[in-house]
Design an enzyme around this catalytic site. Structure first.
Site, PDB file in Angstrom:
ATOM      1  N   GLY A 153      34.307  41.411  37.131  1.00  0.00           N
ATOM      2  CA  GLY A 153      34.411  42.267  38.439  1.00  0.00           C
ATOM      3  C   GLY A 153      35.631  41.717  38.913  1.00  0.00           C
ATOM      4  O   GLY A 153      36.311  40.865  38.830  1.00  0.00           O
ATOM      5  N   ASP A 205      39.361  31.467  43.919  1.00  0.00           N
ATOM      6  CA  ASP A 205      39.705  31.560  45.546  1.00  0.00           C
ATOM      7  C   ASP A 205      40.287  32.947  45.925  1.00  0.00           C
ATOM      8  O   ASP A 205      40.392  33.273  47.122  1.00  0.00           O
ATOM      9  CB  ASP A 205      40.768  30.590  45.861  1.00  0.00           C
ATOM     10  N   ASP A 235      38.415  43.839  29.465  1.00  0.00           N
ATOM     11  CA  ASP A 235      38.434  44.251  30.917  1.00  0.00           C
ATOM     12  C   ASP A 235      39.958  44.495  31.327  1.00  0.00           C
ATOM     13  O   ASP A 235      40.136  44.763  32.430  1.00  0.00           O
ATOM     14  CB  ASP A 235      37.818  43.135  31.760  1.00  0.00           C
ATOM     15  N   ASP A 276      47.098  45.063  34.394  1.00  0.00           N
ATOM     16  CA  ASP A 276      46.880  43.855  34.514  1.00  0.00           C
ATOM     17  C   ASP A 276      48.012  42.826  33.909  1.00  0.00           C
ATOM     18  O   ASP A 276      47.831  42.286  32.592  1.00  0.00           O
ATOM     19  CB  ASP A 276      45.480  43.225  33.818  1.00  0.00           C
TER      20      ASP A 276
END
Ligand code: AMP
Ligand code: MG
Length: 501
Positions: A88, A123, A251, A261
């Site tokens: 996710g 983070d 993904d 990505d």
């Protein structure tokens, strides 16, 4: 002046378990590094009257525009072959979507916008380096004619993020036809959520494959086939410009057929089929030459999620999916050879094209010859009377393994190719134009990308700006000694590229 973006959010209309509604975390000191006003215009809004601080506030997530409904998307994925059921958007937040000037729906997403329910141990932040790398690569790939997500903005946060060292933080704004991945389908298949899978497939059909008749009972099979075709063509485009994605996890593969990505990706300099740049790809799973097979593997994982939606019983579904996956290899091969032929000036194909292409790649690999410069200089040799010295000078680079046999074989290959070209193409000028349109003079070479990042980390963004502006016209003729066109010297070579996320 403030900014108006006519956001809608098609994904937010899907059931609540498709995503988590979450606001970007506020950052200390947003400052705009670059905004892509031209892309904003293509998206249908005017950003030119908005001051840099307002843009920085919006595109770090400190200001949320009225119609935006920020959310983080749920997905799973096979990472290096291992299934991870819960990935996710761990550091990305979708602000919304809008219809661009051509009527296409486009997502606008912040990357590095703080933690979400999917952040796991992360983070939620992004260092400056990876944000700039993604900006450069997106825009370079677009100019190179490759379907890709785009870069709308990058802004610094005034905060530091902890990686191997402390690094300046940034937020990158990405535009995509959608952020739906193979892993999005896997997420619902793993949860045996047939209803969600159907809704997701319907959403993908409407959004990316509107030509498919939604009353057809094999519409999902057609969708799967169309996704496979787009991916077959996409990977062929990558191969023919020497692009290595580096993390082709499920993904990181879209349903739209766009490249997504950009992490430890890089372009090949010296040609070698097994080239790997990614520091985390220890076994070469995502090496240059493996990309078509890996895409097929990923698409097989997609097929598994969709079997229950295909017509017929389970056996028939498996057979139909298998046929398409086998066709994928042929579609890719055809698209690749078509592209390669254009790099050699041919307008159509003939019997021995594949052997000729592989023979040339063998020679480039034997010598470790620069892929980009070789093909660009080859485009000046369509006429057999042309002077070969600029091309053959590539053998004199210090890192090239030059032997008299290699020289001989290369000259023989050139003789043979020129003869065939003259025989098959009556218009050699048109052949040359084809070659120049298929083989860029400029690519974002890894050492130049790294240099831009290094300088930016020291506060100098001019190297980044120069690189970006040069990469806008990658197919234009440039001087032989253009500083951004030359391969890295042995000292400049960047052998490992880090995700840095
Ligand atoms: P990527 O490497 O971009 O394909 O990301 C793989 C997974 O790791 C995705 O679920 C990301 O959202 C997540 N991820 C990557 N970096 C971070 C980060 N800094 N904080 C939280 N999640 C992250
Ligand atoms: Mg990813």
């Amino acid at each position: 002046m403030t900014l108006h973006i006519p956001f809608s959010n098609a994904y937010a209309q899907l059931p609540g378990h498709f995503y988590a509604q979450v606001l970007p975390g506020k950052v200390k000191q947003p400052a705009l590094i670059r905004f892509n006003h031209q892309l904003a215009a293509e998206l249908g809004f005017d950003s030119t009257q908005t001051d840099a601080q307002t843009l920085a506030d919006i595109f770090t997530g400190n200001t949320i525009l009225d119609e935006s409904e920020p959310l983080a998307m749920a997905y799973s994925g096979h990472q290096f072959g291992q299934l991870n059921p819960q990935l996710g958007d761990g550091r990305a937040i979708l602000l919304g979507d809008l219809l661009d000037t051509t009527g296409q729906r486009k997502d606008i997403q912040l990357k590095g916008a703080g933690t979400t329910p999917f952040s796991r141990m992360g983070d939620g932040r992004c260092p400056l380096g990876p944000a700039l790398r993604e900006y450069i690569l997106c825009e370079a790939m677009h100019a190179l004619g490759v379907p890709t997500t785009r870069a709308l903005a990058v802004a610094s946060t005034g905060e530091r993020v902890v990686r191997d060292r402390l690094e300046p933080g940034a937020v990158f704004t990405r535009v995509a036809s959608s952020h739906i991945r193979v892993g999005t389908f896997q997420y619902f298949a793993l949860r045996r959520d047939a209803e969600a899978l159907t809704l997701l497939a319907d959403h993908v059909l409407e959004r990316h494959y509107p030509h498919i008749d939604t009353s057809a009972d094999d519409k999902y099979l057609q969708m799967f086939k169309a996704i496979c075709q787009r991916q077959a063509e996409l990977i062929a485009l990558w191969m023919n410009i020497g692009f290595i994605h580096g993390v082709m996890n499920t993904d990181n593969m879209t349903a739209s057929g766009e490249t997504i990505d950009y992490g430890p990706c890089a372009f090949i300099d010296a040609f070698h089929r097994e080239t790997v740049f990614s520091s985390i790809d220890r076994n070469g799973r995502y090496a240059y030459i493996n990309q078509p097979a890996i895409a097929q593997w990923n698409l097989a994982r997609l097929a598994e999620t969709l079997l229950s939606l295909f017509p017929g019983d389970e056996k028939q579904s498996v057979e139909q999916a298998t046929d398409i996956l086998q066709d994928f290899a042929q579609w890719h091969q055809d698209a690749w050879l078509d592209g390669f032929n254009r790099k050699l000036g041919f307008a159509s194909s003939a019997e021995n094209d594949k052997e000729r292409a592989e023979a040339l790649l063998d020679l480039l690999q034997q010598g470790g010859i620069d892929f980009t410069l070789f093909f660009r200089r080859l485009s000046d040799l369509a006429d057999k009377e042309a002077d070969r010295s600029a091309l053959l000078a590539l053998l004199d680079y210090p890192e090239v393994r030059k032997t008299s046999l290699l020289q001989q074989n290369l000259n023989d290959w050139l003789d043979n190719w020129q003869q065939d070209l003259a025989h098959r193409e009556s218009d050699l000028h048109a052949a040359q134009q084809r070659m120049k349109a298929a083989s860029p003079a400029l690519i974002p070479r890894n050492h130049n990308v790294q240099a831009a990042i290094r300088a930016a980390e020291e506060g100098d963004f001019s190297v980044f700006e120069n690189l970006l502006s040069a990469l806008q016209q990658p197919f234009a003729d440039i001087a032989d000694d253009h500083p951004l066109s030359t391969p890295p010297t042995p000292q400049q070579q960047v052998l490992k590229t880090f995700c840095g996320t």
